[in-house]
Design a protein around this motif. Sequence first.
Motif, PDB file in Angstrom:
ATOM      1  N   VAL A  22       0.839  -1.199   0.000  1.00 14.73           N
ATOM      2  CA  VAL A  22       0.000   0.000   0.000  1.00 14.73           C
ATOM      3  C   VAL A  22       0.873   1.248   0.000  1.00 14.73           C
ATOM      4  N   ALA A  23       1.916   1.239   0.831  1.00 17.99           N
ATOM      5  CA  ALA A  23       2.792   2.405   0.919  1.00 17.99           C
ATOM      6  C   ALA A  23       3.553   2.654  -0.381  1.00 17.99           C
ATOM      7  N   THR A  24       4.067   1.593  -0.993  1.00 17.31           N
ATOM      8  CA  THR A  24       4.816   1.785  -2.232  1.00 17.31           C
ATOM      9  C   THR A  24       3.914   2.243  -3.369  1.00 17.31           C
ATOM     10  N   ASN A  25       2.666   1.834  -3.362  1.00  9.07           N
ATOM     11  CA  ASN A  25       1.752   2.232  -4.428  1.00  9.07           C
ATOM     12  C   ASN A  25       1.332   3.692  -4.348  1.00  9.07           C
ATOM     13  N   ILE A  26       1.391   4.280  -3.158  1.00  7.01           N
ATOM     14  CA  ILE A  26       1.065   5.715  -3.075  1.00  7.01           C
ATOM     15  C   ILE A  26       2.321   6.577  -3.135  1.00  7.01           C
ATOM     16  N   ALA A  27       3.504   5.938  -3.143  1.00  6.08           N
ATOM     17  CA  ALA A  27       4.750   6.699  -3.122  1.00  6.08           C
ATOM     18  C   ALA A  27       4.921   7.557  -4.364  1.00  6.08           C
ATOM     19  N   THR A  28       4.360   7.116  -5.480  1.00  6.86           N
ATOM     20  CA  THR A  28       4.509   7.916  -6.706  1.00  6.86           C
ATOM     21  C   THR A  28       3.812   9.272  -6.589  1.00  6.86           C
ATOM     22  N   TYR A  29       2.816   9.381  -5.692  1.00  4.50           N
ATOM     23  CA  TYR A  29       2.095  10.635  -5.493  1.00  4.50           C
ATOM     24  C   TYR A  29       2.668  11.450  -4.333  1.00  4.50           C
ATOM     25  N   TYR A  30       3.582  10.846  -3.589  1.00  5.42           N
ATOM     26  CA  TYR A  30       4.226  11.538  -2.475  1.00  5.42           C
ATOM     27  C   TYR A  30       5.737  11.391  -2.639  1.00  5.42           C
ATOM     28  N   PRO A  31       6.389  12.325  -3.299  1.00  2.00           N
ATOM     29  CA  PRO A  31       7.829  12.200  -3.584  1.00  2.00           C
ATOM     30  C   PRO A  31       8.687  12.063  -2.324  1.00  2.00           C
ATOM     31  N   GLN A  32       8.163  12.476  -1.180  1.00  2.00           N
ATOM     32  CA  GLN A  32       8.963  12.414   0.046  1.00  2.00           C
ATOM     33  C   GLN A  32       8.858  11.051   0.735  1.00  2.00           C
ATOM     34  N   LEU A  33       8.060  10.150   0.206  1.00  2.00           N
ATOM     35  CA  LEU A  33       7.839   8.853   0.837  1.00  2.00           C
ATOM     36  C   LEU A  33       8.811   7.802   0.306  1.00  2.00           C
ATOM     37  N   ARG A  34       9.462   7.088   1.230  1.00  2.00           N
ATOM     38  CA  ARG A  34      10.333   5.957   0.898  1.00  2.00           C
ATOM     39  C   ARG A  34       9.885   4.753   1.728  1.00  2.00           C
ATOM     40  N   VAL A  35      10.018   3.557   1.157  1.00  2.00           N
ATOM     41  CA  VAL A  35       9.450   2.370   1.801  1.00  2.00           C
ATOM     42  C   VAL A  35      10.487   1.259   1.879  1.00  2.00           C
TER      43      VAL A  35
END
Length: 425
Positions: A107-120
Motif C-alpha cells: 500500500v505504501a509503495t503504491n502511493i509513493a509515486t504521489y508523495y515524492p517524500q515517501l520511501r518504503v
Amino acid sequence: MYPFSSSGSGCGDMKPHNGKVVNTCTPEIYGLLPVPEGPLRISGEVPQPTDLDRPSILLSVAIPTFRESQNIPILIDRLTGLLDQVIPRQYELIVIDDDSPDRTWEVATNIATYYPQLRVMRRRGERGLSTAVIRGWQVALGEILAVIDADLQHPLDTILQLWSQIQSGADLAVASRHVSGGGVSDWSLARRILSRGAQMLGLMILPGVVGRVSDPMSGYFMLRRDTLANIDLNPVGYKILIEVLGRGRIANIQEVGYVFQERQEGYSKVTSRQYFEYLQHLLRLRIDNWPVGRFARFAVVGFSGLFVDMAIFYLLLDGWGLPLTLSAVLSAEMAIINNFIWNDQWTFRDLSRQQSGGHRKLKRLLKFNLICLMGLGLNVIILNLLVSVLGLNAYMAKLGAIAIVTFWNFWVNLKLSWRVTEVKP
C-alpha cells in the motif's frame, strides 16, 4: 474521512491533499529501499541522495509498521500536508514494514509515486519496532531524525512542535503524556496502572536514564543525528526512546505535551510480551552500564567478610562461651567493619580519596553499616517470598536472595556511602 474499504486489506481510492485520486491496490510496486545489514549503527555522515536535483533533506521521519494498511495512506497524506507548510521538499517519510500479512508495504509503495517524500522498506528477516526504527534511520538522509507510530494515536500536528524545539537548540524533543497539555484519551484504570508501574520499574532499575524525561515510553520524538552517530545500538522490543536515552550523547532535552488517542483502525500490538521485553531492555542497559570491575572487587570483599563472620562467630560462641545471639550480632558487625575497610581502601579507593578526613570516613562507615543492615532485612523478605510464594527450595532461595542483596548493597553504597560530596574545586 477517506473512502477506504473496511475489509482490512487497506484497498480503496483516496484523495490526498494534492487533489489526485490514488488507488492503493494498483498492481505496480515502486522501488523499495534496501534493508541495511549488520550492526545497528547510524553513520555520522549523511548519505547523499541519488537525485541531484532534489533539495537537501533536513528531517527524516521513521514510521515502523506492521498490519497498518488502513492507516498508512491517511498518515502519509496528513503528515505531508503538515510538513509541506514548514519545510517543503526538505523532509522524507520512511515507512519500515515488517512484511505485514495485510501488505502494508505494498500500500505504501503504491502511493509513493504521489508523495515524492515517501520511501518504503520491507523487512523479511528482522522483526521489532525498535530495530525497524534504527534500520530506517540508517538509510535516512536528514540531519534530524524522528519517529512516529503509524496507528494515528499520536496527534500529527505535534510534529511541528517537536520540530520547533529542535530548531530552538534541543538535542532531543519528546512528545509526552505527562507534561502540561498531555494525557490519555480513554484509558482504563488497569492500563493506567500498568503504564505508571512500568515507568516506576524503570526508575528503580535505570534512574539516571528513565528519570531524564517524564514519558520514557513515548514512541513519538525527534533528535539530532549526531547524538547517536557511530554508536552500537542494541534495543529490545518497542521502547526505542529508552535506548536513545541510555546510549545517546544527549544534553538538551525538551518535552511537548500531547494527548494519546485511541486506535480507530488496524490492530493493537500491546501484549504481555511487550512488558517482558521492556524489562529485558532495562536490564540489558543496566548491565551494559554496570561498573563491572568495581562490582567484582565489592563481591570479593563480601566473600572475605563471610570468613570473618564465621571465624569470629566460632571464637565468641565456642571459645569465649558468649550467648548465641550476642555472638551472631558481634561477628556480623565485625564482618561489616572488615568489608568497609577493604571497600574503602580498594573497591572505592578513588572515591574515598576525594573525601579525606576522619569525620567523612566515619560517615561512610555509618552509612555502610545502615545499608548492610537494610540489606539483611531485604534478604529475609526476599527469602520468604521465594520460598512461600514461588515455592523454591530454601537453599536455592537463599542463594538467590544473597545475589539480589549483593547487587543492592553495591549499588546503594556506590550512590550513598561513597558519593563524592563537599569536594572543593
